[in-house]
Design a protein around this motif. Structure first.
Motif, short mmCIF file in Angstrom:
data_model
loop_
_atom_site.label_atom_id
_atom_site.label_comp_id
_atom_site.label_asym_id
_atom_site.label_seq_id
_atom_site.Cartn_x
_atom_site.Cartn_y
_atom_site.Cartn_z
N TYR A 287 53.39 4.81 41.10
CA TYR A 287 52.35 3.86 41.49
C TYR A 287 52.12 3.93 43.00
CZ TYR A 287 52.92 2.53 36.72
OH TYR A 287 52.98 2.59 35.34
N GLU A 288 51.03 4.62 43.36
CA GLU A 288 50.72 4.90 44.76
C GLU A 288 49.41 4.28 45.23
OE1 GLU A 288 53.07 5.83 46.53
OE2 GLU A 288 53.44 7.99 46.51
N GLY A 289 48.86 3.34 44.44
CA GLY A 289 47.68 2.62 44.89
C GLY A 289 46.36 3.27 44.55
N ASP A 290 46.38 4.42 43.86
CA ASP A 290 45.12 5.04 43.49
C ASP A 290 44.63 4.48 42.15
OD1 ASP A 290 47.15 6.21 42.05
OD2 ASP A 290 46.61 8.28 42.50
N ALA A 291 43.37 4.72 41.83
CA ALA A 291 42.75 4.27 40.58
C ALA A 291 42.90 2.76 40.37
CB ALA A 291 43.35 5.03 39.39
N GLY A 292 42.94 2.01 41.48
CA GLY A 292 43.02 0.56 41.40
C GLY A 292 44.40 0.03 41.08
N GLU A 293 45.41 0.90 41.04
CA GLU A 293 46.77 0.46 40.72
C GLU A 293 47.48 -0.04 41.97
OE1 GLU A 293 47.78 3.38 36.94
OE2 GLU A 293 48.36 4.01 38.96
N VAL A 294 48.55 -0.79 41.76
CA VAL A 294 49.35 -1.30 42.85
C VAL A 294 50.09 -0.15 43.54
CG1 VAL A 294 51.36 -1.72 41.36
CG2 VAL A 294 51.04 -3.09 43.44
N ASN A 295 50.33 -0.29 44.83
CA ASN A 295 51.08 0.71 45.59
C ASN A 295 52.50 0.18 45.80
OD1 ASN A 295 51.96 2.76 47.21
ND2 ASN A 295 50.71 2.23 48.98
N LEU A 296 53.46 0.74 45.08
CA LEU A 296 54.84 0.27 45.13
C LEU A 296 55.67 1.17 46.05
CD1 LEU A 296 55.42 -0.44 41.33
CD2 LEU A 296 54.62 -2.03 43.10
N GLU A 297 56.52 0.55 46.87
CA GLU A 297 57.35 1.31 47.79
C GLU A 297 58.76 0.71 47.84
OE1 GLU A 297 56.52 4.08 49.07
OE2 GLU A 297 54.35 4.06 48.83
N LEU A 298 59.73 1.55 48.13
CA LEU A 298 61.11 1.11 48.31
C LEU A 298 61.36 0.84 49.79
CD1 LEU A 298 62.75 3.75 45.96
CD2 LEU A 298 62.59 1.29 45.52
N ASN A 299 62.21 -0.16 50.07
CA ASN A 299 62.60 -0.42 51.45
C ASN A 299 64.07 -0.82 51.50
OD1 ASN A 299 62.76 -3.14 50.68
ND2 ASN A 299 60.85 -3.72 51.71
N ASN A 300 64.57 -1.09 52.68
CA ASN A 300 65.98 -1.42 52.86
C ASN A 300 66.18 -2.92 53.07
OD1 ASN A 300 67.74 0.87 52.59
ND2 ASN A 300 66.67 1.76 54.33
N GLN A 301 65.38 -3.71 52.39
CA GLN A 301 65.45 -5.15 52.53
C GLN A 301 65.72 -5.81 51.18
OE1 GLN A 301 61.95 -6.69 54.50
NE2 GLN A 301 61.82 -4.91 55.86
N VAL A 302 66.13 -7.08 51.24
CA VAL A 302 66.15 -7.95 50.07
C VAL A 302 65.18 -9.10 50.35
CG1 VAL A 302 68.49 -7.35 49.34
CG2 VAL A 302 68.15 -9.17 51.02
N ASN A 303 65.03 -10.00 49.40
CA ASN A 303 64.06 -11.09 49.53
C ASN A 303 62.64 -10.57 49.73
OD1 ASN A 303 65.75 -13.38 49.24
ND2 ASN A 303 66.49 -13.13 51.34
N ASN A 304 62.27 -9.54 48.95
CA ASN A 304 60.94 -8.98 49.09
C ASN A 304 59.86 -9.85 48.46
OD1 ASN A 304 60.85 -6.32 50.51
ND2 ASN A 304 62.50 -5.86 49.07
N GLY A 305 60.26 -10.79 47.61
CA GLY A 305 59.29 -11.73 47.05
C GLY A 305 58.18 -11.06 46.29
#
Length: 385
Positions: free
Chosen positions: A313-331
């Motif tokens: 899911y990279e944000g193309d075709a109207g989809e959400v762009n999901l990414e990993l990070n080094n945090q918690v509490n991303n909400g």
């Protein structure tokens, strides 16, 4: 009348023939030895001698259906759950057979109740060399082929499926993999129930599924919202990106798993990290106010599911762009953490037969795309480290 010399010569010829003629006519036909790969399968005798829980491909003839450690029936088959293989189609000695447990996805094609004419045919099977009915066996089967020739690998873990990703790393690898697994066949959220009954079937009990966090084997139909029911867990929490249960990320089987309903409620939308208090019901799982740590045997599973989601899911075709990070509490932000911990879990808990089988079922029966990080777990570090 022979001379003394001629007599000795004639006797020598007779002795030579006495050894050669039996060898020409009664030498047994031995199954060719292989290395256990799809292109060079083990014989049944090799499979029997190497019950070491490794994943190998085995080729042999169907000689019946095992119903106990000492019984193989050759007619009146009660179900499609198992077959016995031997190096000869006429073998009757159970000691020379390997028992194969057939997962639900292959029963319609390889179960003897449905396909009694399969007896005597040669098949080639990939699975884990492990006892079944306390007899040398092949379990957690991920591939089955019929015919006399050893098949080329059909799993697109190598070969054409990933050709466009070959030699890449970092952002270019991530982009190439996204284009490979994008535009999968989507299923409805209501259809996820039945799909999970197939993808997460207990390999030792076809009536049950395995729950992700507890590891409990539970009846396939005992699903719902009750405290001890199982329900549909979004491993990438659906609030992280606020995609809910919409087609695509909300119904993607590569990150949906059966879990105990009350345990799922506790996990809620927590990010993943090490530490916390042990869960009273899901022992081996730990949690605190901002993170969840799954049991050791599924840590890698969780990591690879999240890697998949961040690539698919990279944000193309109207989809959400999901990414990993080094945090918690991303909400509700479209992020999930902690990436550094997930990379560690990917190394600590290698891909197992259950994951591979699940990947095959989703690819072949439902979405027609794969989780690249099950086929190539090394690609996680190639992208994110």
């Amino acid at each position: 009348m022979f001379t003394k010399h001629e007599s000795r010569f004639a006797l020598s010829i007779v002795l030579v023939l006495a050894f050669l003629i039996p060898a020409l006519f009664i030498t047994p036909s031995l199954a060719a030895a292989g290395d256990g790969s799809p292109s060079s399968p083990y014989s049944v005798s090799q499979a029997i001698s190497n019950q070491d829980s490794t994943i190998k491909t085995v080729s042999g003839y169907v000689v019946g259906q095992p119903t106990s450690a000492t019984t193989v029936i050759t007619s009146g088959y009660p179900n499609d759950y198992a077959i016995a293989l031997a190096d000869s189609s006429s073998e009757t000695n159970i000691a020379n057979m390997v028992y194969v447990q057939i997962p639900s996805s292959f029963r319609s094609d390889f179960g003897l109740k449905t396909n009694p004419a399969l007896k005597g045919k040669k098949v080639t099977i990939t699975g884990t060399l492990s006892a079944y009915f306390t007899h040398p066996g092949l379990k957690d089967v991920s591939a089955m082929f019929s015919g006399n020739d050893s098949p080329e690998p059909e799993t697109p873990g190598v070969g054409s499926y990933y050709d466009s990703a070959s030699g890449k790393s970092g952002a270019s690898l991530k982009k190439a993999l996204h284009e490979i697994i994008d535009d999968h066949t989507e299923i409805s959220y209501s259809n996820v129930w039945e799909a999970l009954r197939i993808t997460d079937e207990d390999p030792n009990n076809a009536n049950n599924v395995i729950l992700l966090y507890t590891g409990r084997s539970q009846g396939k139909t005992l699903n719902g919202s009750g405290v001890n029911d199982w329900n549909r867990e979004h491993v990438w929490a659906k609030s992280h990106g606020d995609f809910g249960t919409t087609l695509g990320p909300g119904t993607d089987l590569h990150h949906l798993r059966p879990t105990d309903a009350s345990v799922n409620s506790t996990r809620n939308n927590l990010d993943f990290d090490n530490g916390g208090s042990e869960h009273s019901e899901a022992t081996g799982n730990y949690y605190d106010s901002d993170s969840w740590e799954p049991r050791d045997s599924v840590k890698g599973d969780v990591a690879r599911m999240l890697f998949y989601m961040a690539v698919r899911y990279e944000g193309d075709a109207g989809e959400v762009n999901l990414e990993l990070n080094n945090q918690v509490n991303n909400g509700t932000a479209p992020y999930h953490g902690k990436l550094a911990v997930l990379l560690e879990w990917n190394e600590q808990d290698p891909v197992d037969a259950f994951e591979r089988n699940r990947n095959e079922i989703i690819y072949n029966q439902y979405q027609h795309n794969r989780n690249p990080f099950i086929d190539h777990p090394e690609w996680a570090s190639a992208i994110w480290q």
